[in-house]
Design a protein around this motif. Structure first.
Motif, short mmCIF file in Angstrom:
data_model
loop_
_atom_site.label_atom_id
_atom_site.label_comp_id
_atom_site.label_asym_id
_atom_site.label_seq_id
_atom_site.Cartn_x
_atom_site.Cartn_y
_atom_site.Cartn_z
N LEU A 65 73.83 11.61 -4.35
CA LEU A 65 72.60 12.31 -5.12
C LEU A 65 73.51 13.05 -6.24
O LEU A 65 73.22 12.97 -7.65
N LEU A 66 74.53 13.77 -5.93
CA LEU A 66 75.30 14.58 -6.80
C LEU A 66 75.80 13.71 -7.96
O LEU A 66 75.80 13.80 -9.26
N ARG A 87 79.10 2.69 -3.34
CA ARG A 87 78.42 3.79 -2.87
C ARG A 87 79.05 4.37 -1.37
O ARG A 87 79.46 5.40 -1.13
N ARG A 88 79.41 3.20 -0.29
CA ARG A 88 80.17 3.53 0.79
C ARG A 88 81.48 4.18 0.54
O ARG A 88 81.83 5.05 1.21
N ARG A 127 83.28 16.96 1.62
CA ARG A 127 83.37 15.97 2.78
C ARG A 127 82.40 15.98 4.08
O ARG A 127 82.09 15.17 4.75
N GLU A 128 81.86 17.10 4.14
CA GLU A 128 80.76 17.56 5.14
C GLU A 128 79.38 17.49 4.61
O GLU A 128 78.52 17.97 5.61
N ARG A 129 79.28 16.97 3.47
CA ARG A 129 78.00 16.64 2.86
C ARG A 129 77.95 15.25 2.36
O ARG A 129 77.31 15.24 1.43
N LYS A 130 78.28 14.39 3.42
CA LYS A 130 77.92 12.93 2.91
C LYS A 130 76.76 12.56 2.29
O LYS A 130 76.78 11.90 1.12
N THR A 179 73.85 10.72 -14.88
CA THR A 179 72.63 10.99 -15.87
C THR A 179 72.71 12.07 -16.68
O THR A 179 72.20 11.83 -17.91
N ASP A 180 73.32 13.11 -16.55
CA ASP A 180 73.32 14.20 -17.61
C ASP A 180 74.40 13.78 -18.56
O ASP A 180 74.21 13.86 -19.83
N VAL A 181 75.60 12.93 -18.33
CA VAL A 181 76.35 12.28 -19.26
C VAL A 181 75.65 11.33 -19.95
O VAL A 181 75.75 11.29 -21.32
#
Length: 423
Positions: free
Chosen positions: A192-193, A217-218, A184-187, A199-201
């Protein structure tokens, strides 16, 4: 050293200042032999940091052993860590090396170090102080040259105050602290994650990758993510596998975000200066336990008031219909039933809901009032029994529901004398 190359090597995604700072500290301390304590909530990716420290240290050609201290039963953890001699206990048919002996010259990562029993903490302290250990069943001290990196998702300072963790061991482990920030502190990193996991799936199962609308996205970035990166990965994989449409809007995304309106981020009080007020340097889990503990005190006061009203009613004084039973407190206020929950402490200071569904008793009811458990042990016993019954005696599921490790649950069952026939 180029941070980007480290991130690429270990598959770390994100560029927020708090994450970069944690990586920089790990790289700077790697060439030393100082003990490192990695803190952070469950699911933030703490396991990458000991790997980075080992890979960029002089011990990189030695063994790297990761040990989940919470997954090893209390009765065998000393043997796993320090080894044992033949015949030292039932089933010890041969001598066996422990992890500290095998990792000699390398690095050992102790995950969930806060789950270690106090007796094991004494042994670990000796290794950190003198490099010596003794196998179970032996009297001979042996030497080992091991770099220790530990991690925990609990506040060890609170555990020290509660007597569950040795203060001298805490300071030994906490020589260099590294805090991994919650999601939550890496908004800026969340989308990106999510895109990486989706994409991996898609690559693995030969399907088109999913995408998010601007509104979705928001929504993704505003959610509290109590399960952090692990929960985000789970959501991305679920949506990729289940949804037919490859563009995901906010309505679809909401179905995969449990309890969005009460996301964990909204539990954190914000101070006037933008910090976390009285909860600074405290994990989200600790905050929740504090709030529940405060609520428990308020509920106790309410119970006293209700008991007085019920007693007055029993002696003929007019009052609203009020009664309570067991550990629940149903009340009829303004024509609506209200049922505040009570919370009982389990294991390491955790608090879990123990209130079962209860009835609002009418004026004509003759059911006697029953007091809630008055001692900590009685409250713990009732909470554990209810969890075991709800999960049909499955202890692993009950432990998950109570937010404690399976080993802690086994210990509590033994301490409280809970038998299978009680379920």
């Amino acid at each position: 050293m180029e941070l980007q190359s480290v991130k690429q090597r270990f598959g770390i995604i994100g560029n927020t200042p708090a994450l970069n700072r944690a990586l920089e500290v790990a790289l700077r301390v790697a060439p030393t032999d100082l003990t490192v304590l990695i803190g952070g909530e469950s699911g933030v990716g703490k396991e990458f940091f000991p790997q980075i420290i080992h890979a960029y240290s002089a011990r990189k050609h030695g063994n790297y052993i990761a040990v989940n201290c919470g997954a090893i039963p209390e009765g065998t953890i000393d043997s796993e860590l320090f080894g044992h001699e033949r015949g030292s206990f039932t089933g010890a048919t041969d001598s066996r090396k422990g992890y500290f002996e095998v990792a000699d010259g390398g690095t050992i990562f102790l995950d969930e170090v806060g789950e270690l029993p106090l007796t094991t903490q004494v042994r670990l302290l000796r290794v950190l102080q003198s490099g010596e250990f003794i196998r179970v069943g032996s009297s001979k001290a042996q030497k080992t040259n091991v770099r220790v990196v530990a991690a925990t998702n609990v506040n060890l300072r609170l555990a020290v105050e509660a007597g569950r963790f040795r203060e001298d061991l805490y300071y030994r482990l906490n020589t260099v602290p590294i805090t991994v920030p919650p999601l939550r502190e890496r908004k800026a990193d969340i989308h990106l994650l999510f895109r990486k996991f989706a994409t991996d799936v898609a690559t693995q199962y030969h399907m088109p990758p999913i995408g998010l609308t601007a509104e979705a996205r928001r929504l993704l970035e505003d959610y509290g993510w109590p399960g952090n990166v692990r929960q985000l990965k789970n959501v991305a994989e679920q949506i990729s596998a289940i949804e037919e449409r490859r563009e995901i809007d906010a309505d679809v995304l909401l179905r995969y975000l449990p309890d969005y309106a009460n996301a964990a981020s909204q539990l954190v009080p914000v101070a006037a200066g933008g910090g976390r007020g009285e909860f600074a340097n405290t994990t989200e889990r600790d905050i929740l336990y504090k709030l529940l503990f405060d609520l428990r005190g308020e509920v106790s006061e309410l119970k006293g008031m209700v008991a007085e009203l019920a007693a007055a009613q029993h002696h003929g004084a007019p009052s609203s219909t009020v009664a309570y039973s067991g550990s629940s407190l149903p009340m009829k206020l303004g024509g609506e039933s209200v049922l505040p929950a009570t919370f009982a402490p389990i294991g390491g200071g955790n608090y879990v809901e123990t209130a079962a569904e209860a009835e609002v008793v009418g004026d004509e009811s003759t059911e006697p009032l029953r007091a809630a458990p008055q001692t900590k042990e009685e409250a713990q016993r009732e909470a554990i029994l209810q969890a075991l019954r709800r999960n049909h005696g499955k202890r692993k599921e009950a432990a998950r529901e109570l937010f404690i490790s399976e080993r802690t649950l086994y210990r509590k069952i033994k301490e409280l004398g809970i038998q299978d026939e009680m379920l």
